[in-house]
Design a protein around this motif. Structure first.
Motif, PDB file in Angstrom:
ATOM      1  N   LEU A  66       4.753  -2.318  -7.020  1.00  0.00           N
ATOM      2  CA  LEU A  66       3.634  -2.777  -6.189  1.00  0.00           C
ATOM      3  C   LEU A  66       3.008  -4.053  -6.752  1.00  0.00           C
ATOM      4  O   LEU A  66       2.678  -4.980  -5.998  1.00  0.00           O
ATOM      5  CB  LEU A  66       2.583  -1.669  -6.090  1.00  0.00           C
ATOM      6  CG  LEU A  66       2.957  -0.432  -5.275  1.00  0.00           C
ATOM      7  CD1 LEU A  66       1.837   0.601  -5.345  1.00  0.00           C
ATOM      8  CD2 LEU A  66       3.234  -0.810  -3.830  1.00  0.00           C
ATOM      9  N   SER A  67       2.834  -4.117  -8.057  1.00  0.00           N
ATOM     10  CA  SER A  67       2.228  -5.300  -8.672  1.00  0.00           C
ATOM     11  C   SER A  67       3.115  -6.530  -8.487  1.00  0.00           C
ATOM     12  O   SER A  67       2.613  -7.634  -8.229  1.00  0.00           O
ATOM     13  CB  SER A  67       1.982  -5.054 -10.167  1.00  0.00           C
ATOM     14  OG  SER A  67       1.077  -3.984 -10.362  1.00  0.00           O
ATOM     15  N   TRP A  88       2.685  -7.652  -4.843  1.00  0.00           N
ATOM     16  CA  TRP A  88       1.375  -8.257  -4.609  1.00  0.00           C
ATOM     17  C   TRP A  88       1.254  -9.632  -5.267  1.00  0.00           C
ATOM     18  O   TRP A  88       0.755 -10.584  -4.645  1.00  0.00           O
ATOM     19  CB  TRP A  88       0.271  -7.333  -5.127  1.00  0.00           C
ATOM     20  CG  TRP A  88       0.126  -6.068  -4.348  1.00  0.00           C
ATOM     21  CD1 TRP A  88       0.496  -5.861  -3.047  1.00  0.00           C
ATOM     22  CD2 TRP A  88      -0.424  -4.825  -4.804  1.00  0.00           C
ATOM     23  NE1 TRP A  88       0.217  -4.567  -2.671  1.00  0.00           N
ATOM     24  CE2 TRP A  88      -0.344  -3.911  -3.716  1.00  0.00           C
ATOM     25  CE3 TRP A  88      -0.961  -4.402  -6.005  1.00  0.00           C
ATOM     26  CZ2 TRP A  88      -0.797  -2.595  -3.817  1.00  0.00           C
ATOM     27  CZ3 TRP A  88      -1.414  -3.097  -6.110  1.00  0.00           C
ATOM     28  CH2 TRP A  88      -1.334  -2.208  -5.021  1.00  0.00           C
ATOM     29  N   THR A  96      13.078  -5.824  -6.458  1.00  0.00           N
ATOM     30  CA  THR A  96      12.711  -4.415  -6.298  1.00  0.00           C
ATOM     31  C   THR A  96      13.932  -3.511  -6.413  1.00  0.00           C
ATOM     32  O   THR A  96      13.894  -2.476  -7.095  1.00  0.00           O
ATOM     33  CB  THR A  96      12.032  -4.209  -4.933  1.00  0.00           C
ATOM     34  OG1 THR A  96      10.882  -5.061  -4.846  1.00  0.00           O
ATOM     35  CG2 THR A  96      11.595  -2.768  -4.779  1.00  0.00           C
TER      36      THR A  96
END
Length: 337
Positions: A264-265, A268, A324
């Motif tokens: 997630l980081s 973002w 990812t």
């Protein structure tokens, strides 16, 4: 001895599993659907919402990346022209793209690392505090996380202001051996932080870490609550120190949490736009672009080139997908080993 009336009525015994299965299959036939398909049918409304809000815009973005779309096409006076890979060839041959990619990767690496470190440290601290003090600190931290991105940029732009910023004022209070003013200057006041690329990204790192660590801290705190206290008691009995206990018990137990937080980081921080745009006060420093800023500048800065902006966005999406997938595969391999 059992009451014969009760036995005859079946009030003293529960229905058999076969009877329950017959009743459930009867309900499924009454609805006209087989039992195995009901969960999938219930997912259809959510999938339609996702398709309308996410998949369709992504498809339109991908199509636009292969077209020439400008102001005339937006107004509808001229149809979009199909140009194939021309938009991708232009951005890949542009030096600004490569500097934006370098800024994006370097910033994301530093910001993600610091956000995870600070957030984990705060999460461990919250776990050691009492209930009331922990709740008080959590509420205070979540105020920073709840601030909108544009407001975050405004706050940190005022802090790093060259003339009236608190940062320059605080640096003047430090001894010269610790923080000497720039060469040829008697004071830090007047030092511009937001005009050159490196100081700009230093301010951006502070801004993003300040706003991002509360989410990490609360997530780590939730993970720590699920670790059995017996493990820590056994470690204390064995004479394990705080650092050894953290590396041998806490980190392995929180691996799933850190895997999700890291992904997630990365997503973002690769997509940071609002904070950078506010700190830069617009498209003022082309050398300070990241990929998000570069995409918006190409798409909406006159002359509008939405096809170019879409192509940059597609490249950014592909980079995020690759990172990812590679990271998640590494996590899965480690878990299997």
């Amino acid at each position: 001895m059992a009451n014969p009336t009760t036995v005859a009525r079946g009030g003293g015994s529960s229905p058999s599993p076969g009877h329950r299965r017959r009743k459930e299959s009867g309900r499924a036939r009454a609805s006209g659907l087989p039992a195995w398909s009901i969960p999938y049918v219930l997912l259809v409304p959510g999938l339609l919402v996702i398709a309308g809000l996410l998949l369709y815009p992504m498809f339109q973005l991908a199509v636009m990346a292969f077209q020439k779309v400008g102001l005339a096409q937006i107004r509808g006076t001229r149809p979009a022209e199909w140009v194939g890979l021309e938009n991708f060839e232009k951005i890949l041959s542009n030096d600004i793209f490569w500097s934006a990619l370098r800024n994006t990767v370097a910033f994301a690496f530093v910001a993600v690392s610091l956000t995870l470190i600070v957030g984990t440290a705060v999460g461990v601290l919250l776990h050691r505090l009492g209930r009331k003090m922990s709740l008080f600190v959590v509420i205070g931290c979540m105020f920073a996380w709840a601030v909108p991105p544009v407001a975050q940029g405004v706050i940190w732009r005022s802090l790093f202001d060259a003339e009236a910023g608190i940062v320059n004022w605080a640096l003047d209070l430090l001894p010269n051996w610790l923080a000497a003013p720039p060469d040829g200057a008697r004071s830090w006041v007047g030092t511009p932080w937001l005009t050159d690329t490196l100081p700009l990204y230093i301010a951006l790192v502070f801004c993003v870490v300040w706003a991002g660590f509360p989410f990490i801290a609360v997530s780590v705190l939730a993970g720590l609550k699920g670790i059995p206290a017996e493990l820590y008691e056994a470690a204390r009995v064995d004479g394990s120190g705080p650092w050894r206990t953290f590396t041998k018990i806490t980190l392995p137990m929180l691996k799933p949490v850190f895997a999700v937080l890291t992904v997630l980081s990365i997503i973002w921080d690769f997509k940071v736009f609002s904070q950078l745009y506010t700190l830069m006060n617009g498209h003022t420093n082309r050398e300070g672009y990241n990929l998000s800023m570069y995409a918006v500048a190409e798409a909406f800065k006159p002359p509008q080139k939405l096809g170019m902006g879409a192509a940059i966005s597609v490249v950014l999406t592909i980079i995020l997908l690759v990172i990812t997938v590679v990271y998640v595969r590494q996590i899965v391999k480690q878990e299997e080993m």
